[in-house]
Design a protein around this motif. Structure first.
Motif, PDB file in Angstrom:
ATOM      1  N   LEU A 209       0.836  -1.203   0.000  1.00 51.80           N
ATOM      2  CA  LEU A 209       0.000   0.000   0.000  1.00 51.80           C
ATOM      3  C   LEU A 209       0.872   1.254   0.000  1.00 51.80           C
ATOM      4  O   LEU A 209       0.464   2.317   0.471  1.00 51.80           O
ATOM      5  N   SER A 210       2.056   1.148  -0.534  1.00 48.79           N
ATOM      6  CA  SER A 210       3.005   2.256  -0.506  1.00 48.79           C
ATOM      7  C   SER A 210       2.615   3.377  -1.465  1.00 48.79           C
ATOM      8  O   SER A 210       1.809   3.192  -2.386  1.00 48.79           O
ATOM      9  N   ARG A 235       5.153   2.114   2.864  1.00 47.41           N
ATOM     10  CA  ARG A 235       6.133   3.164   2.671  1.00 47.41           C
ATOM     11  C   ARG A 235       5.507   4.410   2.035  1.00 47.41           C
ATOM     12  O   ARG A 235       4.706   4.334   1.111  1.00 47.41           O
ATOM     13  N   GLU A 236       5.899   5.583   2.559  1.00 49.46           N
ATOM     14  CA  GLU A 236       5.557   6.890   1.980  1.00 49.46           C
ATOM     15  C   GLU A 236       4.062   7.008   1.664  1.00 49.46           C
ATOM     16  O   GLU A 236       3.671   7.319   0.537  1.00 49.46           O
ATOM     17  N   SER A 237       3.254   6.802   2.691  1.00 46.84           N
ATOM     18  CA  SER A 237       1.800   6.893   2.520  1.00 46.84           C
ATOM     19  C   SER A 237       1.175   7.941   3.427  1.00 46.84           C
ATOM     20  O   SER A 237      -0.040   7.956   3.629  1.00 46.84           O
ATOM     21  N   ASN A 238       2.018   8.795   4.001  1.00 47.93           N
ATOM     22  CA  ASN A 238       1.541   9.928   4.805  1.00 47.93           C
ATOM     23  C   ASN A 238       0.743   9.466   6.036  1.00 47.93           C
ATOM     24  O   ASN A 238      -0.229  10.096   6.435  1.00 47.93           O
ATOM     25  N   ILE A 239       1.172   8.373   6.620  1.00 44.91           N
ATOM     26  CA  ILE A 239       0.496   7.810   7.784  1.00 44.91           C
ATOM     27  C   ILE A 239       0.955   8.531   9.045  1.00 44.91           C
ATOM     28  O   ILE A 239       2.146   8.780   9.234  1.00 44.91           O
ATOM     29  N   TYR A 255       8.771  -9.029   6.483  1.00 44.64           N
ATOM     30  CA  TYR A 255       9.140  -7.761   5.831  1.00 44.64           C
ATOM     31  C   TYR A 255       8.170  -6.685   6.276  1.00 44.64           C
ATOM     32  O   TYR A 255       6.961  -6.807   6.078  1.00 44.64           O
ATOM     33  N   LEU A 256       8.691  -5.611   6.883  1.00 46.87           N
ATOM     34  CA  LEU A 256       7.857  -4.493   7.316  1.00 46.87           C
ATOM     35  C   LEU A 256       8.530  -3.189   6.918  1.00 46.87           C
ATOM     36  O   LEU A 256       9.654  -2.894   7.341  1.00 46.87           O
ATOM     37  N   ASP A 257       7.835  -2.393   6.089  1.00 51.65           N
ATOM     38  CA  ASP A 257       8.356  -1.109   5.636  1.00 51.65           C
ATOM     39  C   ASP A 257       7.336  -0.024   5.954  1.00 51.65           C
ATOM     40  O   ASP A 257       6.274   0.057   5.338  1.00 51.65           O
ATOM     41  N   LEU A 258       7.678   0.820   6.946  1.00 47.06           N
ATOM     42  CA  LEU A 258       6.842   1.963   7.329  1.00 47.06           C
ATOM     43  C   LEU A 258       7.608   3.264   7.123  1.00 47.06           C
ATOM     44  O   LEU A 258       7.292   4.292   7.733  1.00 47.06           O
ATOM     45  N   SER A 259       8.597   3.254   6.273  1.00 51.23           N
ATOM     46  CA  SER A 259       9.481   4.407   6.090  1.00 51.23           C
ATOM     47  C   SER A 259       8.778   5.572   5.400  1.00 51.23           C
ATOM     48  O   SER A 259       7.739   5.413   4.757  1.00 51.23           O
ATOM     49  N   PHE A 260       9.362   6.755   5.575  1.00 50.50           N
ATOM     50  CA  PHE A 260       8.883   7.982   4.930  1.00 50.50           C
ATOM     51  C   PHE A 260       7.419   8.258   5.251  1.00 50.50           C
ATOM     52  O   PHE A 260       6.613   8.543   4.375  1.00 50.50           O
TER      53      PHE A 260
END
Length: 681
Positions: A209-210, A235-239, A255-260
Motif C-alpha cells: 500500500l506504498s 512506505r511513503e503513505s503519509n500515515i 518484511y515491514l516497511d513503514l518508512s517515509f
C-alpha cells in the motif's frame, strides 16, 4: 474453406470475438500485436494462450516490458508501448485465469454493461492492470471485482483510486487473495463500512500500500486482517500517529516497511516477539525513545535494519549477527560501538552518519570482510585508520568530520571497486600514498555497482543530500586535514573521477599536464595549499568542469586561455599573487610594466658602470701623468722607453714590408736583400 484452413482455426469463436472487441480500443501504431490481424487462429496471436484440449483462451499476457527493454537499448527514442483503452469486456472470457496488461501506457478503462452481468463462475486467478509512472488511468469503483472470488493475485498499482471510498470492502470480497498491490493509487482512507462485521482476508500473505495519501492513523484493527501476512509495505503513505500494538499479531511477518511517513512515539516494546522479522524499515519518521537495545536485541533473524532520520537516543542496540544492512543515521545515539558488533561477519552496509558516537570504531573495520558501504561521518570517532583492511568489495568509504588521526594507509587505495572516498575534516597527517593508480574503478569505466543509499555528497563547493546515488559516481575528498608532501601523479590519472577535493591542507608540488585527461571531472578544489608552478594548458580541455577553486596557493604565470577556465569568477584564483590573466588582471599590461622597469634598471646599471669606468680612467691617467711631470728619474726613464718602443715598431714594419715585396717580385730578390741589409745597418 479447405481442410488445412480448418485445422489452423483452433480458438473458440466467442473468445475470438471478445478479443477482437478488446483490440479495437488499443492503439498499436508500432505493430506490437500485429499477429492479431494476420493470424486466423486467435490462439496464435501474440500474448494469447489457449488450453490444448478445450481450445479456450486461458491466458492473455501483454506485458511488453522485456521487449521494451530491448527496444529501449536499440531505439530509445522510437519505441512505445501499447496505448489507448482497456476494455474490461476482456473479463468475459470464461476460462481466462491469467490477465497481465501491466507496464503499458493505457489512459482509459471502460466497463460494458455485459461485464457487470457475468453469470459464469470466474476462473480468474491472476490480474495485473498496473501501469507505468505516466499512467492517467482512473477508476471510480471496484465493484467489478466481486465476481472474481478466485483471485489470488491483484495488482492495480498506478491506477488513480482516490474516488474509491470502499476499497477495503471491495477487497474483502476476495477470500482467496494471497497478494494485493495497490501502490501509488492515491488511496486516502482506511474507512470501513459499519455493516461489515469483520474483514475476511485470512489468506493474504503480501500487501503493498506504498506511495498513497492515507493522511490518518493506522487503525488498531488493521493488523487483524490476517495472521499469515509475511510482507507489508506502507512506505511513503503519509500515515500519522503511533505504530499500533496490534502489529505484534503478525507473528509470520518477515518484511515491514513503514518508512517515509509521519509516525510518532516509540517502537512497540513487544516487537522482539516477532521471531521471523528479517526486514525492518522505519526510516524518516518522527519516532523517538532510548530503549532501542531492549526492543531489538532478540530479533535474531533480522538482517535489514533501517531506523535512520528519527529521534532515537541512548546507546546503540545489540544487533543480530545475521545483519547485512544497518542504517542508524541522523539520530542522537551516543557512546561507542558495542563490542559484539565485531561478530557482524556478513555486514555489507553500515550508515551511522550524524550521531554523537565516539570511541575507536575502526578496529571493527578489519572484521567486516564483506563490507562495501561504510559511512561513519559527522560523529566524534577517534583513533587511526587500520592498516589491515581485508575487504575486497569496498565501494564507499565516508569517515568525514570526526577526530581520526595518523596517516592514510596505502591499503585503502588498493580497493579495486572504491568509487567514493571522503576523509575530509579530520586530523589525518603525512603524505598521500603513491598507489592511488590501483583504484581501478576510478580509472576505467564500469557500469556495474550497487546503488548507494542515502548519502551526503559534497561537491561543487556545496553539499547535497542524495537519497540514492548512482553507482558510477566517483569522488575523492581529503580536504581539511594536515596532509603534506607532493600530490602523487597517479591521482591525476584517475580519468573517471568526477569530484576531487584536496583543499585546506599543506600539499606542495605542481599540477601535471596529465590532468587534461580527466575528462569527467566536474568539481576540482585545490585551494588553501602550498601548490606552485603554472596552471597547465591542458586544463582548458576539462569541458565538464562546473566548479574550480585554486585560490590561496603559489601558482604563477598566465591562466590558460579556454572557455571553461575563463567562465569562473575571480574567487577561483585569488590568493596567488603571481597569477594573472582573465578573470584576474590582464597579463599583458603587467608584463610590459615589468619589462619597462627592467629596462630602466638596466640603463641605470649601464650608466653607473660607464661613470665608474670614466672616473677610474681619469684617476689612473692623472696618477701616472702627474708622476711623470713631478719625478725627474721617472720622466727620463719614460722617454727612453718611448724611444725604444718606437725603434722596434719601425724595424718590424720595414721587415714586413720587404717580405711583401719579395713575394711580389722574385727576380729582384737579391736587390731586396741588399736593401734590407743596408736599412738594418
Amino acid at each position: 474453406m479447405s481442410i488445412n484452413d480448418h485445422k489452423l482455426v483452433r480458438c473458440n469463436e466467442k473468445d475470438k470475438e471478445t478479443l477482437s472487441i478488446f483490440k479495437k480500443g488499443i492503439n498499436d501504431s508500432y505493430g506490437l500485436i500485429s499477429t492479431w490481424s494476420t493470424e486466423k487462429d486467435c490462439c496464435a496471436w501474440k500474448g494469447v494462450s489457449c488450453d490444448n484440449i478445450t481450445n479456450r483462451v486461458t491466458k492473455l499476457d501483454l506485458n511488453l516490458d522485456p521487449l521494451r527493454t530491448y527496444f529501449d537499448l536499440k531505439f530509445p527514442t522510437y519505441f512505445k508501448t501499447l496505448t489507448g483503452e482497456i476494455n474490461m469486456c476482456i473479463l468475459e472470457l470464461e476460462f481466462l485465469s491469467y490477465l497481465d496488461l501491466s507496464d503499458n501506457d493505457f489512459d482509459v478503462i471502460s466497463f460494458t454493461t455485459i461485464q457487470h452481468n457475468i453469470t459464469h463462475a470466474s476462473n480468474l486467478i491472476y490480474l495485473d492492470l498496473s501501469n507505468n509512472e505516466h499512467s492517467t488511468l482512473q477508476m471510480d469503483n471496484l465493484d467489478w471485482l466481486s465476481p472474481h472470488s478466485s483471485l489470488k493475485y491483484l495488482n492495480l498499482s498506478g491506477i488513480d483510486l482516490h474516488k474509491v471510498t470502499n476499497w477495503l470492502q471491495a477487497v474483502n470480497t476476495l477470500p482467496s487473495l494471497l497478494e494485493l498491490q495497490l501502490s501509488d493509487c492515491k488511496l486516502n482512507n482506511f474507512i470501513i463500512n459499519p455493516s461489515i462485521q469483520y474483514l475476511n482476508l485470512s489468506s493474504l500473505i503480501t500487501l503493498h500500500l506504498s506511495y498513497n495519501n492515507i493522511t490518518s492513523q493506522l487503525p488498531n484493527w488493521f493488523f487483524n486482517l490476517t495472521k499469515d501476512l509475511t510482507y507489508l509495505d506502507l512506505r511513503e503513505s503519509n500515515i500519522h500517529g503511533e505504530i499500533p500494538s496490534s502489529l505484534l499479531n503478525l507473528q509470520n511477518l518477515r518484511y515491514l516497511d513503514l518508512s517515509f511517513n509521519k509516525l510518532q512515539g516509540s517502537i512497540p516494546d513487544g516487537i522482539s516477539q516477532l521471531p521471523n522479522i528479517q526486514h525492518l524499515d522505519l526510516y524518516r519518521n518522527m519516532l523517538s525513545g532510548s530503549n532501542i537495545p531492549s526492543t531489538l536485541e532478540n530479533l535474531s533473524s533480522l538482517n535489514y535494519l533501517s531506523i535512520g532520520r528519527n529521534n532515537f537516543s541512548g546507546r546503540l542496540p545489540n544487533i543480530s549477527p545475521m545483519a547485512v544492512f544497518v542504517d542508524l543515521s541522523y539520530n542522537f545515539f551516543s557512546g561507542s560501538i558495542p563490542h559484539s558488533w565485531k561478530n557482524l561477519k556478513d555486514l555489507n552496509y553500515i550508515n551511522l552518519w550524524s550521531n554523537k558516537l565516539s570511541g575507536e570504531v575502526l578496529e571493527h573495520l578489519s572484521d567486516w570482510t564483506q563490507l562495501w558501504f561504510v559511512n561513519l561521518g559527522e560523529n566524534e570517532f577517534s583513533g587511526i585508520i587500520p592498516i589491515e583492511m581485508t575487504q575486497n568489495y569496498l565501494e564507499v568509504v565516508i569517515l568525514r568530520a570526526n577526530q581520526f588521526e595518523g596517516t592514510i594507509p596505502a591499503q585503502l587505495f588498493n580497493q579495486t571497486f572504491l568509487s567514493h572516498l571522503d576523509l575530509a575534516h579530520n586530523k589525518l597527517s603525512g603524505s598521500l600514498p603513491e598507489c592511488i593508480y590501483n583504484l581501478t574503478k576510478m580509472f576505467t569505466f564500469d557500469t556495474e555497482g550497487n546503488f548507494v543509499g542515502s548519502i551526503e555528497l559534497f561537491t561543487k563547493g556545496q553539499d547535497y543530500y542524495i537519497y540514492e546515488i548512482n553507482p558510477n559516481r566517483r569522488t575523492i575528498d581529503l580536504s581539511a586535514n594536515n596532509l603534506s608532501g607532493e600530490v602523487p601523479l597517479e591521482l591525476f590519472q584517475l580519468v573517471q573521477l568526477q569530484t576531487l577535493n584536496l583543499s585546506h591542507n599543506s600539499l606542495i608540488g605542481t599540477i601535471p599536464n596529465t590532468i587534461g585527461g580527466m575528462k569527467n571531472l566536474e568539481s576540482l578544489d585545490l585551494s588553501n595549499n602550498k601548490l606552485s608552478g603554472e596552471i597547465p594548458q591542458s586544463m582548458a580541455l576539462l569541458n565538464f568542469l562546473g566548479y574550480l577553486n585554486l585560490s590561496c596557493n603559489n601558482f604563477h604565470g598566465k591562466i590558460p586561455i579556454g572557455t571553461q577556465l575563463q567562465s569562473f569568477n575571480v574567487s577561483s584564483y585569488i590568493g596567488n599573487p603571481n597569477l594573472c590573466g582573465a578573470p584576474l588582471n590582464n597579463c599583458t599590461t603587467e608584463e610590459e610594466n615589468h619589462k619597462s622597469r627592467g629596462h630602466e634598471d638596466d640603463d641605470s646599471i649601464r650608466e653607473s658602470l660607464y661613470l665608474g669606468m670614466g672616473v677610474g680612467f681619469a684617476a689612473g691617467f692623472w696618477g701616472v701623468c702627474g708622476s711623470l711631470f713631478l719625478i725627474r728619474k721617472w720622466r727620463h726613464a719614460y722617454y727612453r722607453f718611448i724611444d725604444g718602443v718606437g725603434d722596434k715598431l719601425c724595424v718590424t714594419l720595414m721587415v714586413k714590408l720587404n717580405s711583401f715585396r719579395r713575394n711580389r717580385a722574385p727576380a729582384s730578390e737579391g736587390v731586396m736583400h741588399v736593401a734590407d741589409h743596408e736599412m738594418l745597418n
